[in-house]
Design a protein around this motif. Structure first.
Motif, PDB file in Angstrom:
ATOM      1  N   GLU A  24       0.829  -1.209   0.000  1.00 24.23           N
ATOM      2  CA  GLU A  24       0.000   0.000   0.000  1.00 24.23           C
ATOM      3  C   GLU A  24       0.863   1.258   0.000  1.00 24.23           C
ATOM      4  O   GLU A  24       0.612   2.216  -0.741  1.00 24.23           O
ATOM      5  CB  GLU A  24      -0.916  -0.012   1.223  1.00 24.23           C
ATOM      6  CG  GLU A  24      -1.876   1.162   1.288  1.00 24.23           C
ATOM      7  CD  GLU A  24      -2.822   1.077   2.480  1.00 24.23           C
ATOM      8  OE1 GLU A  24      -3.467   2.105   2.787  1.00 24.23           O
ATOM      9  OE2 GLU A  24      -2.912   0.002   3.112  1.00 24.23           O
ATOM     10  N   SER A  59       2.616   1.778  -3.372  1.00 22.18           N
ATOM     11  CA  SER A  59       1.689   2.331  -4.356  1.00 22.18           C
ATOM     12  C   SER A  59       1.476   3.824  -4.123  1.00 22.18           C
ATOM     13  O   SER A  59       1.461   4.621  -5.070  1.00 22.18           O
ATOM     14  CB  SER A  59       0.354   1.592  -4.277  1.00 22.18           C
ATOM     15  OG  SER A  59      -0.589   2.146  -5.163  1.00 22.18           O
ATOM     16  N   GLU A  60       1.342   4.198  -2.864  1.00 20.38           N
ATOM     17  CA  GLU A  60       1.165   5.610  -2.508  1.00 20.38           C
ATOM     18  C   GLU A  60       2.354   6.454  -2.984  1.00 20.38           C
ATOM     19  O   GLU A  60       2.177   7.611  -3.397  1.00 20.38           O
ATOM     20  CB  GLU A  60       1.012   5.732  -0.992  1.00 20.38           C
ATOM     21  CG  GLU A  60       0.936   7.163  -0.478  1.00 20.38           C
ATOM     22  CD  GLU A  60       1.027   7.238   1.051  1.00 20.38           C
ATOM     23  OE1 GLU A  60       1.510   8.275   1.546  1.00 20.38           O
ATOM     24  OE2 GLU A  60       0.640   6.271   1.735  1.00 20.38           O
TER      25      GLU A  60
END
Length: 253
Positions: A40, A43-44
């Motif tokens: 996560e 991806s950020e």
């Protein structure tokens, strides 16, 4: 362009540091044992390089370091050893296996990372290692005995390597914050008396800012927060019994 490799990057201090350095133009590498948070965050940060890793696994550590540094010409500007665990409670009530796990991750994991990183640091101008130390490495803290012991080890290794690796131009330093509001601390079932007395006043972003300051500095130890800076410098000048008296008062039930 400078690069930084962060262990324990999926949450807390590691994640806050990754966001800060990425925002300031650094190439960021993320390592953590927890895959969901790691993916996560990667991806950020626009698809940042990441790998699931148990820092206790020396072979896996070597593989991860080689993979990240291969993308940067075999160089590593900054290694941030942030992976760590904590268990608060009375020493005898914590399972021996948990004490061992704390030492393995906080000490052996840091040794594995730093040892594997050496050739890439050596090949890089102005290279640096920043270790996640703690105020608990200044004086042994009741109800955090094995964690405190692990941070004493981090402190000793930091001091020794900063002297030893000076011949390669590699700086080694650590951060020494008191309690920080991170998932690791918030999820503790036992609240140590010293936490109630000192309070939990720092956020992960405060420590990330200290990492940034340390990345521009030759300091060996960086105490974080005004109150602990006062305790740290007082501790360098006062007799050991004064430090023991203060800790005894802070740790009263």
């Amino acid at each position: 362009m400078s690069n930084i490799l962060i262990s324990g990057a999926a949450s807390g201090i590691g994640a806050a540091t990754a966001r800060l350095f990425h925002a300031r133009g650094w190439q960021v590498g993320l390592l953590d044992i927890e895959p969901a948070g790691l993916a996560e965050l990667a991806s950020e940060l626009g698809g940042a390089w990441h790998a699931q890793l148990d820092v206790v696994d020396a072979v896996a550590v070597q593989t991860a370091l080689a993979a990240f540094c291969a993308l940067h010409g075999g160089q590593l500007r900054l290694l941030f050893n942030c992976a760590g665990v904590l268990q608060c409670g009375y020493f005898e009530e914590i399972e021996l296996a948990e004490h061992a796990r704390i030492m393995q991750i906080n000490v052996l994991g840091l040794l594995n990372m730093t040892h594997a990183a050496f050739p890439y640091l050596q090949a890089t101008a102005d290279a640096q290692v920043i270790n996640m130390g703690s105020a608990s490495g200044l004086y042994g803290v009741p109800h955090l005995a094995s964690y405190s012991a692990s941070k004493f080890a981090v402190r000793g290794l930091t001091e020794a390597l900063d002297l030893e690796w000076a011949r390669y131009g590699i700086r080694v330093g650590d951060l020494m914050p008191p309690f920080v509001s991170t998932p690791m601390l918030v999820n503790q079932r036992f609240e140590a008396p010293v936490m109630r007395r000192m309070g939990v006043k720092l956020k992960a972003e405060d420590i990330a800012a200290a990492v940034w300051q340390q990345a521009q500095s030759a300091a060996v130890h960086r105490p974080v927060s005004a109150s602990f800076k006062l305790m740290y410098w007082a501790g360098q000048l006062s007799p050991a019994w004064i430090n023991r008296l203060i800790m005894r008062w802070l740790s009263r039930d």
